[in-house]
Design a protein around this motif. Sequence first.
Motif, short mmCIF file in Angstrom:
data_model
loop_
_atom_site.label_atom_id
_atom_site.label_comp_id
_atom_site.label_asym_id
_atom_site.label_seq_id
_atom_site.Cartn_x
_atom_site.Cartn_y
_atom_site.Cartn_z
N LEU A 8 6.86 0.22 -7.61
CA LEU A 8 6.73 1.24 -8.44
C LEU A 8 5.02 1.32 -8.19
O LEU A 8 4.20 0.49 -7.99
N CYS A 9 4.76 2.65 -8.02
CA CYS A 9 3.23 2.99 -7.66
C CYS A 9 2.64 3.74 -8.93
O CYS A 9 3.29 4.65 -9.51
N PRO A 10 1.83 3.10 -9.82
CA PRO A 10 1.05 3.66 -10.86
C PRO A 10 0.36 4.75 -10.88
O PRO A 10 0.26 5.61 -11.70
N CYS A 11 -0.03 5.31 -9.65
CA CYS A 11 -0.91 6.44 -9.51
C CYS A 11 -0.13 7.88 -9.62
O CYS A 11 -0.78 8.68 -10.33
N HIS A 12 0.84 7.86 -9.29
CA HIS A 12 1.56 9.09 -9.38
C HIS A 12 3.18 9.09 -9.46
O HIS A 12 4.04 9.72 -9.37
N ASN A 13 3.29 7.51 -10.38
CA ASN A 13 4.72 7.27 -10.88
C ASN A 13 5.65 7.45 -9.60
O ASN A 13 6.78 8.18 -9.92
N ALA A 14 5.65 6.83 -8.51
CA ALA A 14 6.65 6.95 -7.37
C ALA A 14 7.25 5.55 -7.64
O ALA A 14 6.81 4.52 -8.18
N ALA A 15 8.50 5.46 -6.96
CA ALA A 15 9.44 4.53 -7.07
C ALA A 15 9.87 4.26 -5.90
O ALA A 15 10.22 5.36 -5.13
N VAL A 57 0.94 -1.12 0.02
CA VAL A 57 0.03 0.11 0.10
C VAL A 57 0.78 1.36 0.11
O VAL A 57 1.73 1.48 0.86
N CYS A 58 0.76 1.96 -1.00
CA CYS A 58 1.54 3.39 -1.23
C CYS A 58 1.43 4.37 0.00
O CYS A 58 -0.02 4.51 0.36
N PRO A 59 2.27 4.87 0.67
CA PRO A 59 2.10 5.68 1.78
C PRO A 59 1.82 7.06 1.18
O PRO A 59 1.34 7.81 2.05
N HIS A 60 1.42 7.16 -0.06
CA HIS A 60 1.06 8.71 -0.36
C HIS A 60 -0.48 8.71 -0.24
O HIS A 60 -1.07 9.35 0.58
N LEU A 61 -1.12 8.14 -1.20
CA LEU A 61 -2.80 7.98 -1.25
C LEU A 61 -3.36 6.61 -1.16
O LEU A 61 -4.55 6.28 -1.63
N GLY A 62 -2.47 5.66 -0.85
CA GLY A 62 -3.15 4.19 -0.60
C GLY A 62 -3.09 3.55 -2.06
O GLY A 62 -3.79 2.41 -1.85
N CYS A 63 -2.52 3.64 -3.12
CA CYS A 63 -2.68 2.71 -4.36
C CYS A 63 -1.84 1.61 -3.89
O CYS A 63 -1.13 1.83 -3.14
N ARG A 64 -1.85 0.52 -4.88
CA ARG A 64 -1.17 -0.51 -4.74
C ARG A 64 0.14 -0.32 -5.51
O ARG A 64 0.16 -0.24 -6.79
N GLY A 94 9.06 10.61 -6.56
CA GLY A 94 7.67 10.61 -6.29
C GLY A 94 7.08 11.24 -5.16
O GLY A 94 7.89 11.55 -4.15
N PRO A 95 5.80 11.68 -4.92
CA PRO A 95 5.34 12.37 -3.65
C PRO A 95 5.31 11.59 -2.39
O PRO A 95 4.91 12.13 -1.62
N PRO A 96 5.57 10.06 -2.32
CA PRO A 96 5.14 9.57 -0.96
C PRO A 96 5.91 10.09 0.25
O PRO A 96 7.31 10.48 -0.06
N PRO A 97 5.34 10.42 1.33
CA PRO A 97 6.13 10.86 2.38
C PRO A 97 7.02 10.21 3.33
O PRO A 97 7.71 10.53 4.09
FE1 FES Z 1 1.45 6.28 -4.71
FE2 FES Z 1 0.43 8.58 -4.97
S1 FES Z 1 -0.50 7.08 -4.59
S2 FES Z 1 2.57 7.93 -5.25
#
Ligand code: FES
Length: 132
Positions: A89-96, A71-78, A106-109
């Motif tokens: 890789l998080c597909p929602c906001h291209n985090a790695a 679970v991505c710590p940014h907004l919870g995408c997989r 990417g934006p994860p805190p």
């Molecule tokens: Fe994963 Fe935004 S939810 S980078």
Amino acid sequence: MYVSLAVSYGTAAVLAAKYLYPMKRTPTIRSIFVARLSQLPDGGTHVVTDLRGVPVQVVRQGDSLLALSTVCPHLGCRVRWEGGAKQFLCPCHNAAFDQEGKVLSGPPPRPLGRYEVEVIEGSVYLKMKEPA
Ligand code: FES
């Protein structure tokens, strides 16, 4: 009459004390079976679900095992494991994230959540506190 009054006040005092100073309960640690160690080749991964229903990716790198929340710590995408790049890789906001869950871009805190892993008699387990 005085006896019943004393019992009533005593009961109220006990209930108030329990409310104000609740007993601390030691959390129960649970083990979740992942796989036999022999079923996880070097670089291999396995996904299990924790006690809260969160998918956890277990990655084997040589002799070490790492279990990370997907679970991505940014907004919870997989997030998904890209074995070739050795990144999550998080597909929602291209985090790695690197293979240890640290944010590369990417934006994860914060990094991906980590779980404790143990191997007992050739079986791999996640260890986690039982949800309250
Ligand atoms: Fe994963 Fe935004 S939810 S980078």
